[in-house]
Enzyme design. Sequence first.
Site, PDB file in Angstrom:
ATOM      1  N   ASN A  12       0.858  -1.189   0.000  1.00  0.00           N
ATOM      2  CA  ASN A  12       0.000   0.000   0.000  1.00  0.00           C
ATOM      3  C   ASN A  12       0.895   1.239   0.000  1.00  0.00           C
ATOM      4  O   ASN A  12       1.497   1.560   1.023  1.00  0.00           O
ATOM      5  CB  ASN A  12      -0.894  -0.027   1.244  1.00  0.00           C
ATOM      6  CG  ASN A  12      -1.670   1.271   1.440  1.00  0.00           C
ATOM      7  OD1 ASN A  12      -1.786   2.084   0.522  1.00  0.00           O
ATOM      8  ND2 ASN A  12      -2.207   1.460   2.639  1.00  0.00           N
ATOM      9  N   LYS A  14      -0.012   4.271  -0.250  1.00  0.00           N
ATOM     10  CA  LYS A  14      -0.672   5.467   0.308  1.00  0.00           C
ATOM     11  C   LYS A  14      -0.462   6.640  -0.660  1.00  0.00           C
ATOM     12  O   LYS A  14      -0.447   6.423  -1.859  1.00  0.00           O
ATOM     13  CB  LYS A  14      -0.145   5.765   1.717  1.00  0.00           C
ATOM     14  CG  LYS A  14      -0.137   4.515   2.608  1.00  0.00           C
ATOM     15  CD  LYS A  14       0.106   4.842   4.041  1.00  0.00           C
ATOM     16  CE  LYS A  14       0.220   3.548   4.836  1.00  0.00           C
ATOM     17  NZ  LYS A  14       0.164   3.764   6.267  1.00  0.00           N
ATOM     18  N   HIS A  97      -9.444   1.328   5.459  1.00  0.00           N
ATOM     19  CA  HIS A  97      -8.131   1.560   6.074  1.00  0.00           C
ATOM     20  C   HIS A  97      -8.294   2.545   7.241  1.00  0.00           C
ATOM     21  O   HIS A  97      -9.107   3.468   7.163  1.00  0.00           O
ATOM     22  CB  HIS A  97      -7.147   2.110   5.037  1.00  0.00           C
ATOM     23  CG  HIS A  97      -5.734   2.096   5.521  1.00  0.00           C
ATOM     24  ND1 HIS A  97      -5.243   3.046   6.387  1.00  0.00           N
ATOM     25  CD2 HIS A  97      -4.712   1.232   5.287  1.00  0.00           C
ATOM     26  CE1 HIS A  97      -3.976   2.770   6.659  1.00  0.00           C
ATOM     27  NE2 HIS A  97      -3.621   1.672   6.005  1.00  0.00           N
ATOM     28  N   GLU A  99      -6.628   4.961   8.148  1.00  0.00           N
ATOM     29  CA  GLU A  99      -6.435   6.382   7.799  1.00  0.00           C
ATOM     30  C   GLU A  99      -7.712   6.961   7.204  1.00  0.00           C
ATOM     31  O   GLU A  99      -8.032   8.130   7.428  1.00  0.00           O
ATOM     32  CB  GLU A  99      -5.235   6.523   6.841  1.00  0.00           C
ATOM     33  CG  GLU A  99      -3.926   6.329   7.598  1.00  0.00           C
ATOM     34  CD  GLU A  99      -2.779   5.768   6.778  1.00  0.00           C
ATOM     35  OE1 GLU A  99      -2.842   5.798   5.529  1.00  0.00           O
ATOM     36  OE2 GLU A  99      -1.816   5.270   7.385  1.00  0.00           O
TER      37      GLU A  99
HETATM   38  C1  PEP Z   1      -0.703   0.314   6.295  1.00  0.00           C
HETATM   39  O1  PEP Z   1      -0.922   1.499   6.443  1.00  0.00           O
HETATM   40  O2  PEP Z   1      -1.515  -0.400   5.688  1.00  0.00           O
HETATM   41  C2  PEP Z   1       0.521  -0.223   6.858  1.00  0.00           C
HETATM   42  C3  PEP Z   1       0.532  -1.475   7.171  1.00  0.00           C
HETATM   43  O3  PEP Z   1       1.553   0.657   7.058  1.00  0.00           O
HETATM   44  P1  PEP Z   1       3.016   0.313   7.641  1.00  0.00           P
HETATM   45  O4  PEP Z   1       3.479  -0.973   7.021  1.00  0.00           O
HETATM   46  O5  PEP Z   1       3.863   1.476   7.204  1.00  0.00           O
HETATM   47  O6  PEP Z   1       2.879   0.219   9.111  1.00  0.00           O
END
Ligand code: PEP
Length: 250
Positions: A12, A14, A97, A99
């Site tokens: 992901n 983002k 998600h 976020e």
């Molecule tokens: C995510 O946001 O889906 C995630 C797992 O981020 P990270 O691996 O950076 O913790």
Amino acid sequence: MSTHQRYLIAGNWKMNGVLSEAREFIRALAENPAPEHVEVALMPPFTLLHPLADKLSTRGVRLGAQNVYYEPKGAFTGSISPLMLRDAGCRYVILGHSERRDIMGEKNDTIRHKLDAAWNSGLEPILCIGEHLDDRKSGNTNAVLTEQLSVLEGSDAEKMLTIAYEPVWAIGTGVTPTTDEVRDTHTFIHQKLTDIGKDHRVLYGGSVNAANAAELLGLPGVDGALVGGASLQAESFSQIIQAAASCANN
Ligand code: PEP
């Protein structure tokens, strides 16, 4: 593992990545092709879906989006429909998600609509669920997950679902739950989905990196990983894919 035989390692990105970086990433990723028994998917920003689709598919990497709107088309300025994602070559879409829940205020109702719209257009949703640190500390993790999984009530059991268990306090923090916590929580989620007869798998997400991937992926009930930060560099993402391959061989 669940009914699925292969680990899924999904990246992901983002809100990161422009075309030149993505091209370089794919070139570097291709130096270490994924083994047959590991499925790899990338979720770049919307702007990179079309330009990357062919390049990824010729390298056996599946494409996904990070979000979708539930209406098929129309006056929804700034939104992207499931049909558009299919047209861009997506197989997967991330929904719920943390976020989007915490920053954009997405609630279960919206997520439920998105799930249905994704399934109806042939996308495979990756539904993210996970507790905040307060919930974990106060023993409310399973209650929170149950509430988040309530979006599945009334959904067609036959439609394949991938869950990403992502404790919010582990996302982007470098902190991961203990192996007992991951195992117990994955067992709980598998049981919930089995109870409603849903074809499913459960990924772990939250600070997965090259150093901890083998341990996390080797736990019972962990069918793959949703990777944020460590998916931005081809080297660390490849190492996680290789860790999945070695777990699959054991
Ligand atoms: C995510 O946001 O889906 C995630 C797992 O981020 P990270 O691996 O950076 O913790």
